[in-house]
Design a protein around this motif. Structure first.
Motif, PDB file in Angstrom:
ATOM      1  N   SER A  81      54.948   9.542 -19.852  1.00  0.00           N
ATOM      2  CA  SER A  81      54.605  10.641 -18.958  1.00  0.00           C
ATOM      3  C   SER A  81      53.385  10.227 -18.143  1.00  0.00           C
ATOM      4  N   VAL A  82      53.322  10.733 -16.911  1.00  0.00           N
ATOM      5  CA  VAL A  82      52.166  10.440 -16.063  1.00  0.00           C
ATOM      6  C   VAL A  82      50.939  11.086 -16.699  1.00  0.00           C
ATOM      7  N   PRO A  83      49.874  10.317 -16.915  1.00  0.00           N
ATOM      8  CA  PRO A  83      48.687  10.890 -17.547  1.00  0.00           C
ATOM      9  C   PRO A  83      47.971  11.867 -16.613  1.00  0.00           C
ATOM     10  N   HIS A  84      47.494  12.938 -17.159  1.00  0.00           N
ATOM     11  CA  HIS A  84      46.702  13.929 -16.424  1.00  0.00           C
ATOM     12  C   HIS A  84      45.373  14.084 -17.140  1.00  0.00           C
ATOM     13  N   PHE A  85      44.320  14.142 -16.370  1.00  0.00           N
ATOM     14  CA  PHE A  85      42.993  14.241 -16.932  1.00  0.00           C
ATOM     15  C   PHE A  85      42.404  15.596 -16.562  1.00  0.00           C
ATOM     16  N   PRO A  86      42.158  16.434 -17.553  1.00  0.00           N
ATOM     17  CA  PRO A  86      41.668  17.787 -17.268  1.00  0.00           C
ATOM     18  C   PRO A  86      40.225  17.765 -16.765  1.00  0.00           C
ATOM     19  N   PHE A 116      32.939   9.714  -2.624  1.00  0.00           N
ATOM     20  CA  PHE A 116      33.154  11.147  -2.689  1.00  0.00           C
ATOM     21  C   PHE A 116      34.128  11.466  -3.813  1.00  0.00           C
ATOM     22  N   PRO A 117      33.693  12.193  -4.806  1.00  0.00           N
ATOM     23  CA  PRO A 117      34.637  12.597  -5.853  1.00  0.00           C
ATOM     24  C   PRO A 117      35.591  13.654  -5.296  1.00  0.00           C
ATOM     25  N   ILE A 118      36.871  13.445  -5.520  1.00  0.00           N
ATOM     26  CA  ILE A 118      37.866  14.416  -5.081  1.00  0.00           C
ATOM     27  C   ILE A 118      38.807  14.714  -6.239  1.00  0.00           C
ATOM     28  N   ARG A 119      39.491  15.804  -6.137  1.00  0.00           N
ATOM     29  CA  ARG A 119      40.452  16.175  -7.179  1.00  0.00           C
ATOM     30  C   ARG A 119      41.657  15.255  -7.117  1.00  0.00           C
ATOM     31  N   GLU A 120      42.530  15.370  -8.089  1.00  0.00           N
ATOM     32  CA  GLU A 120      43.753  14.572  -8.047  1.00  0.00           C
ATOM     33  C   GLU A 120      44.555  14.980  -6.812  1.00  0.00           C
ATOM     34  N   ILE A 121      45.279  14.018  -6.238  1.00  0.00           N
ATOM     35  CA  ILE A 121      46.009  14.320  -5.008  1.00  0.00           C
ATOM     36  C   ILE A 121      47.515  14.168  -5.169  1.00  0.00           C
ATOM     37  N   GLU A 122      47.950  13.858  -6.369  1.00  0.00           N
ATOM     38  CA  GLU A 122      49.370  13.648  -6.610  1.00  0.00           C
ATOM     39  C   GLU A 122      50.206  14.852  -6.204  1.00  0.00           C
ATOM     40  N   THR A 123      49.705  16.044  -6.444  1.00  0.00           N
ATOM     41  CA  THR A 123      50.468  17.255  -6.124  1.00  0.00           C
ATOM     42  C   THR A 123      50.354  17.637  -4.649  1.00  0.00           C
ATOM     43  N   LEU A 124      49.530  16.932  -3.881  1.00  0.00           N
ATOM     44  CA  LEU A 124      49.315  17.262  -2.471  1.00  0.00           C
ATOM     45  C   LEU A 124      49.973  16.247  -1.528  1.00  0.00           C
ATOM     46  N   TYR A 125      50.975  15.544  -2.022  1.00  0.00           N
ATOM     47  CA  TYR A 125      51.562  14.448  -1.246  1.00  0.00           C
ATOM     48  C   TYR A 125      52.136  14.898   0.096  1.00  0.00           C
ATOM     49  N   GLN A 126      52.586  16.136   0.201  1.00  0.00           N
ATOM     50  CA  GLN A 126      53.196  16.580   1.456  1.00  0.00           C
ATOM     51  C   GLN A 126      52.152  16.786   2.556  1.00  0.00           C
TER      52      GLN A 126
END
Length: 93
Positions: free
Chosen positions: A41-46, A74-84
């Motif tokens: 599974s793709v790892p997710h870091f809370p 610049f620290p940013i949140r994960e972007i995997e869910t924002l691909y569109q």
């Protein structure tokens, strides 16, 4: 690390070259087909990588040499869910 995160199903590969698509496919197969697919599974870091104590800081720096470069991170949140919407296009070079 290897057993926990190393699996073909969670990796991404971008290939760019002047060769034809067929030649590039052959090269990719030659060098990457041996990567095992462990169906991980793709790892997710809370949480966030930085807290309030680490953010919103003003730093004054006195140079010690004549180097004219500036590196900013610049620290940013994960972007995997924002691909569109591709938000990282705004912070590319």
């Amino acid at each position: 690390f290897y057993k926990t995160y190393y699996s073909a199903n969670i990796m991404k590969l971008v290939v760019l070259g002047k060769q034809s698509i067929d030649e590039l496919k052959l090269m990719v197969d030659m060098y990457f087909k041996g990567i095992p697919n462990q169906n991980l599974s793709v790892p997710h870091f809370p949480g966030e990588p930085y807290g309030k104590a680490e953010l919103a800081k003003r730093l004054s720096v006195m140079p010690v040499s004549e180097v004219r470069t500036l590196e900013m991170h610049f620290p940013i949140r994960e972007i995997e869910t924002l691909y569109q919407s591709k938000p990282t296009r705004y912070i590319s070079h």
